[in-house]
Design a protein around this motif. Structure first.
Motif, PDB file in Angstrom:
ATOM      1  N   GLN A 166       0.694  -1.212   0.075  1.00 59.93           N
ATOM      2  CA  GLN A 166       0.084  -0.037  -0.069  1.00 59.93           C
ATOM      3  C   GLN A 166       0.999   1.219   0.104  1.00 59.93           C
ATOM      4  O   GLN A 166       0.466   2.303  -0.781  1.00 59.93           O
ATOM      5  N   ASP A 167       2.066   0.968   0.813  1.00 57.25           N
ATOM      6  CA  ASP A 167       2.976   2.240   0.659  1.00 57.25           C
ATOM      7  C   ASP A 167       3.446   2.712  -0.656  1.00 57.25           C
ATOM      8  O   ASP A 167       3.675   3.646  -1.055  1.00 57.25           O
ATOM      9  N   LEU A 168       3.841   1.476  -1.403  1.00 58.09           N
ATOM     10  CA  LEU A 168       4.333   1.522  -2.553  1.00 58.09           C
ATOM     11  C   LEU A 168       3.430   2.193  -3.785  1.00 58.09           C
ATOM     12  O   LEU A 168       3.672   2.956  -4.410  1.00 58.09           O
ATOM     13  N   GLN A 169       2.107   1.880  -3.391  1.00 60.22           N
ATOM     14  CA  GLN A 169       0.884   2.581  -4.487  1.00 60.22           C
ATOM     15  C   GLN A 169       0.823   4.158  -3.905  1.00 60.22           C
ATOM     16  O   GLN A 169       0.686   4.783  -4.977  1.00 60.22           O
ATOM     17  N   ALA A 170       0.817   4.261  -2.606  1.00 54.28           N
ATOM     18  CA  ALA A 170       0.725   5.544  -2.224  1.00 54.28           C
ATOM     19  C   ALA A 170       2.009   6.354  -2.817  1.00 54.28           C
ATOM     20  O   ALA A 170       1.935   7.640  -3.304  1.00 54.28           O
ATOM     21  N   TRP A 171       3.185   5.857  -2.734  1.00 55.18           N
ATOM     22  CA  TRP A 171       4.350   6.609  -3.362  1.00 55.18           C
ATOM     23  C   TRP A 171       4.094   6.739  -4.890  1.00 55.18           C
ATOM     24  O   TRP A 171       4.502   8.033  -5.469  1.00 55.18           O
ATOM     25  N   THR A 172       3.490   5.870  -5.550  1.00 53.12           N
ATOM     26  CA  THR A 172       3.390   5.967  -7.235  1.00 53.12           C
ATOM     27  C   THR A 172       2.199   7.068  -7.442  1.00 53.12           C
ATOM     28  O   THR A 172       2.403   7.915  -8.249  1.00 53.12           O
ATOM     29  N   MET A 173       1.144   6.837  -6.513  1.00 52.80           N
ATOM     30  CA  MET A 173       0.203   8.070  -6.888  1.00 52.80           C
ATOM     31  C   MET A 173       0.622   9.474  -6.419  1.00 52.80           C
ATOM     32  O   MET A 173       0.495  10.621  -7.329  1.00 52.80           O
ATOM     33  N   ASN A 174       1.462   9.471  -5.412  1.00 54.53           N
ATOM     34  CA  ASN A 174       2.120  10.874  -5.031  1.00 54.53           C
ATOM     35  C   ASN A 174       2.958  11.375  -6.124  1.00 54.53           C
ATOM     36  O   ASN A 174       2.953  12.435  -6.553  1.00 54.53           O
ATOM     37  N   LYS A 175       3.895  10.429  -6.842  1.00 52.01           N
ATOM     38  CA  LYS A 175       4.825  10.841  -7.817  1.00 52.01           C
ATOM     39  C   LYS A 175       3.988  11.327  -8.873  1.00 52.01           C
ATOM     40  O   LYS A 175       4.079  12.200  -9.757  1.00 52.01           O
ATOM     41  N   ALA A 176       2.879  10.500  -9.358  1.00 46.93           N
ATOM     42  CA  ALA A 176       2.325  10.784 -10.658  1.00 46.93           C
ATOM     43  C   ALA A 176       1.318  12.342 -10.184  1.00 46.93           C
ATOM     44  O   ALA A 176       1.171  12.762 -11.190  1.00 46.93           O
ATOM     45  N   ALA A 177       0.820  12.280  -9.125  1.00 47.82           N
ATOM     46  CA  ALA A 177       0.175  13.599  -8.765  1.00 47.82           C
ATOM     47  C   ALA A 177       1.123  14.737  -8.799  1.00 47.82           C
ATOM     48  O   ALA A 177       0.687  15.767  -9.413  1.00 47.82           O
ATOM     49  N   GLN A 178       2.420  14.635  -8.592  1.00 47.67           N
ATOM     50  CA  GLN A 178       3.417  15.519  -8.732  1.00 47.67           C
ATOM     51  C   GLN A 178       3.585  16.024 -10.220  1.00 47.67           C
ATOM     52  O   GLN A 178       3.552  17.167 -10.566  1.00 47.67           O
ATOM     53  N   TYR A 179       3.762  14.958 -10.855  1.00 47.00           N
ATOM     54  CA  TYR A 179       3.923  15.187 -12.388  1.00 47.00           C
ATOM     55  C   TYR A 179       2.682  15.623 -12.900  1.00 47.00           C
ATOM     56  O   TYR A 179       2.775  16.882 -13.800  1.00 47.00           O
ATOM     57  N   THR A 180       1.252  15.640 -12.473  1.00 47.55           N
ATOM     58  CA  THR A 180       0.121  16.125 -12.791  1.00 47.55           C
ATOM     59  C   THR A 180       0.197  17.601 -12.561  1.00 47.55           C
ATOM     60  O   THR A 180      -0.189  18.565 -13.343  1.00 47.55           O
ATOM     61  N   VAL A 181       0.659  17.995 -11.462  1.00 46.25           N
ATOM     62  CA  VAL A 181       0.862  19.456 -11.059  1.00 46.25           C
ATOM     63  C   VAL A 181       1.723  20.214 -11.974  1.00 46.25           C
ATOM     64  O   VAL A 181       1.516  21.359 -12.427  1.00 46.25           O
ATOM     65  N   SER A 182       2.672  19.390 -12.302  1.00 45.09           N
ATOM     66  CA  SER A 182       3.978  20.064 -13.071  1.00 45.09           C
ATOM     67  C   SER A 182       3.412  20.378 -14.637  1.00 45.09           C
ATOM     68  O   SER A 182       3.784  21.321 -15.137  1.00 45.09           O
ATOM     69  N   LYS A 183       2.258  19.690 -14.778  1.00 49.12           N
ATOM     70  CA  LYS A 183       1.694  20.028 -16.167  1.00 49.12           C
ATOM     71  C   LYS A 183       0.645  21.054 -16.130  1.00 49.12           C
ATOM     72  O   LYS A 183      -0.313  21.475 -17.193  1.00 49.12           O
TER      73      LYS A 183
END
Length: 604
Positions: free
Chosen positions: A430-447
């Motif tokens: 679950q932590d790995l998914q959370a890390w993945t979602m957080n990283k994807a969210a950061q990229y979304t914000v960068s766009k």
């Protein structure tokens, strides 16, 4: 080739009548959940609910019986939607289509409703307040030079209610009033004349819809009085799953029209899932391989796809849908799937998974290996590429990143994932998914966009973060927890808002039942914010209805599942706390059958 199916207690009885002699044909079909032959016919292949059974030689015009049962003994066929869908035969490398006697979708008259008392104002959702005056005023057409009312007029004419504006109509005063809440309006209906007060464009638009609806349903005899109206929630949404079933653009446009007539303002477009990624993206031309399912395709005919079905949405289609929605005051939020619900993408791009992985995670749909691996660079290339192009296609500030239903034990057998977890000091899957979602969210914000995700995105550490909007579906408690944790939340508990659930417990009904049986009354038998907790009031920003398409084989089957229950969704999203009443909603259901007919929208 006739194929007859029926529910026989805990099993499904099938009778196949071929029109010619067949040498060892293979029966291919899909069902709600994985199934097998109780007669002992060999299962050659299965993928989720899709099954291939080896049959013996069959004689022309001789009935052949097959008995099916669900693999999980806890499941039994609940109604007609649980019978085999999309059945066909494979014979000597040729597809033989079967003629099914099964009627799909909600049957006319199968769902009955308690009688209800129609309110003084025949409009849904009901206004925040109505101060009744004396008598009525005859109004068939109104005269007003206002662009937002012209938008309302265009909608009602297209929807079959007819135009309500005319140069020969009764003058309607349209007045700007900064004291009125956002999206709100005030209507003063008097024998001396009519006035519409509003603060913003959508307020005038909604005021026009109310006027047009009253003229249509009251037959031009409008009750005098003062209507003061504004929505309770800013997010008033409807979701549509176009991954399991491909809906024509025209069907989506018609749904948008229905939403606008009910003052709903967010369309949650679910075009990506295990079974398909429906958008045509220039940056990933290979996605075309996910657009169809069936014989010889990337995926077989799961969820009623039969020998071949599907389709895709071009950039032109996307623009057409977005432009149509924008004219109706509706934003279109796209959803992609990270990291699970990605079976088609995993098969199309195999290096999104660890070649050394030996795990056997299985999704609730019965799929193996349907999760992209965040330890693989190819996964991030695909996710970033999708986000890049989606950001350009959709003006909505939000991109829904998915994040739900990660199968248990995912990535446990992946050395690459285990190394990533160790490097990032992550303790659980679950932590790995959370890390993945957080990283994807950061990229979304960068766009230049904002992220959204399903409720599971808030679990684990570091969580999705990035001011993400959270959609809570498993139940109300999950939404309350996310709101208390500081997330902005859209409530869509399956027990109240999932319109793919059956209306009744009748075997002759249509729909799923895993979340609940949802009657029209049940859609309003709850409160998204159950107590006066200021933090909850601030963070719960709306509600949304959902329609998942696992058992939809034709566009029209969606209609009677959504209507009339969408009246309850719009009511809960708009009306003030404590005001929705079952008797009123049932009364409106009865009069709104006329509006559904005008729109040419099938309804239960």
């Amino acid at each position: 080739m006739l194929f007859t199916t029926s529910i026989d207690g805990p099993v499904i009885s099938c009778i196949l009548t071929p029109d010619r002699d067949l040498n060892n044909p293979v029966l291919c079909y899909s069902s709600m959940v994985p199934s097998f032959s109780k007669d002992g016919f060999k299962r050659l292949k299965s993928l989720g609910g899709y099954t291939e059974l080896q049959l013996p030689n069959l004689q022309a015009n001789v009935e052949f019986e097959i008995t099916l049962a669900y693999e999980n003994s806890e499941f039994a066929p609940f109604n007609r939607a649980w019978l085999p869908l999309g059945a066909y035969l494979r014979h000597e490398n040729t597809v033989l289509e079967l003629t099914s006697t099964q009627q799909t979708g909600v049957l006319p008259g199968a769902v009955t409703f308690e009688p209800g008392e129609a309110p003084p104002l025949l409009v849904c959702p009901q206004p925040a307040s109505f101060q009744a005056g004396e008598g009525t005023v005859k109004v068939h057409k109104l005269q007003a030079d206002d662009s937002n009312l012209q938008r309302s007029n265009t909608l009602t004419r297209r929807a079959g209610l007819g135009p309500f504006l005319s140069k020969q109509g009764i003058p309607l005063d349209v007045i700007l009033d900064e004291t009125i809440p956002s999206d709100g309006y005030r209507l003063e209906i008097r024998e001396a004349g009519l006035s519409l007060f509003h603060r913003d464009q959508n307020g005038a638009f909604y005021g026009g819809i109310t006027l047009a609806t009253l003229i249509f349903l009251h037959k031009g005899e409008l009750p005098c009085g003062i209507i003061q109206d504004a929505p309770r929630f800013e997010w008033r949404g409807q979701h549509l799953d176009c991954a399991r079933h491909f809906y024509k653009v025209e069907s989506i446009l018609q749904l948008l029209d229905l939403m606008a007539l009910l003052k709903m303002n967010r369309f949650h477009w679910h075009f990506s899932d295990d079974e398909a990624f429906r958008l045509e993206l220039e940056s990933l031309p290979g996605l075309v391989q996910t657009h169809f399912r069936g014989e010889g395709e990337l995926l077989p005919g799961v969820f009623g796809a039969g020998s071949r079905s599907g389709g895709s949405y071009s950039k032109t289609d996307v623009k057409r849908i977005v432009d149509h929605a924008t004219a109706l005051g509706i934003e279109v939020m796209p959803e992609i799937e990270i990291p699970a619900h990605a079976l088609a993408l995993c098969r199309l791009y195999p290096t999104t998974r660890d070649a050394l992985e030996n795990g056997q995670e299985q999704s609730v749909q019965g799929y193996f290996k349907n999760v992209m691996n965040p330890a693989m660079p190819e996964s991030w290339r695909i996710w970033h590429t999708i986000i890049d192009e989606i950001s350009e296609l959709f003006p909505c500030e939000l991109i829904h990143l998915g994040g739900d239903e990660l199968p248990p034990d995912t990535w446990h057998g992946s050395p690459a994932a285990q190394n990533l977890m160790q490097a990032e000091t992550l303790k659980t899957t679950q932590d790995l998914q959370a890390w993945t979602m957080n990283k994807a969210a950061q990229y979304t914000v960068s766009k230049g966009k904002k992220p959204a995700g399903w409720e599971e995105s808030t679990l684990g550490s570091p969580s999705i973060g990035n001011d993400a909007l959270i959609f809570c579906w498993t139940g109300q408690d999950a939404g309350l927890k996310a709101a208390r944790d500081g997330y902005r939340v859209v409530m869509m508990p399956g027990q109240k808002t999932y319109l793919d659930m059956a209306h009744t417990k009748l075997a002759d009904d249509w729909g799923a039942n895993w979340a609940a049986i949802i009657s029209l009354e049940e859609t309003i038998n709850w409160d998204p914010v159950p107590n006066n907790d200021p933090k909850l009031e601030k963070n719960i920003i709306g509600i949304e209805g959902a329609f998942w398409s696992e058992f939809t084989t034709q566009d029209q089957e969606m209609e009677a599942m959504i209507a009339p229950r969408i009246l309850g969704i719009s009511t809960m999203a708009w009306q003030p706390r404590g005001s929705p009443e079952a008797k009123t909603l049932l009364g409106l259901r009865k009069v709104y059958t006329e509006l559904f007919r005008a729109l040419d929208w099938d309804h239960a």
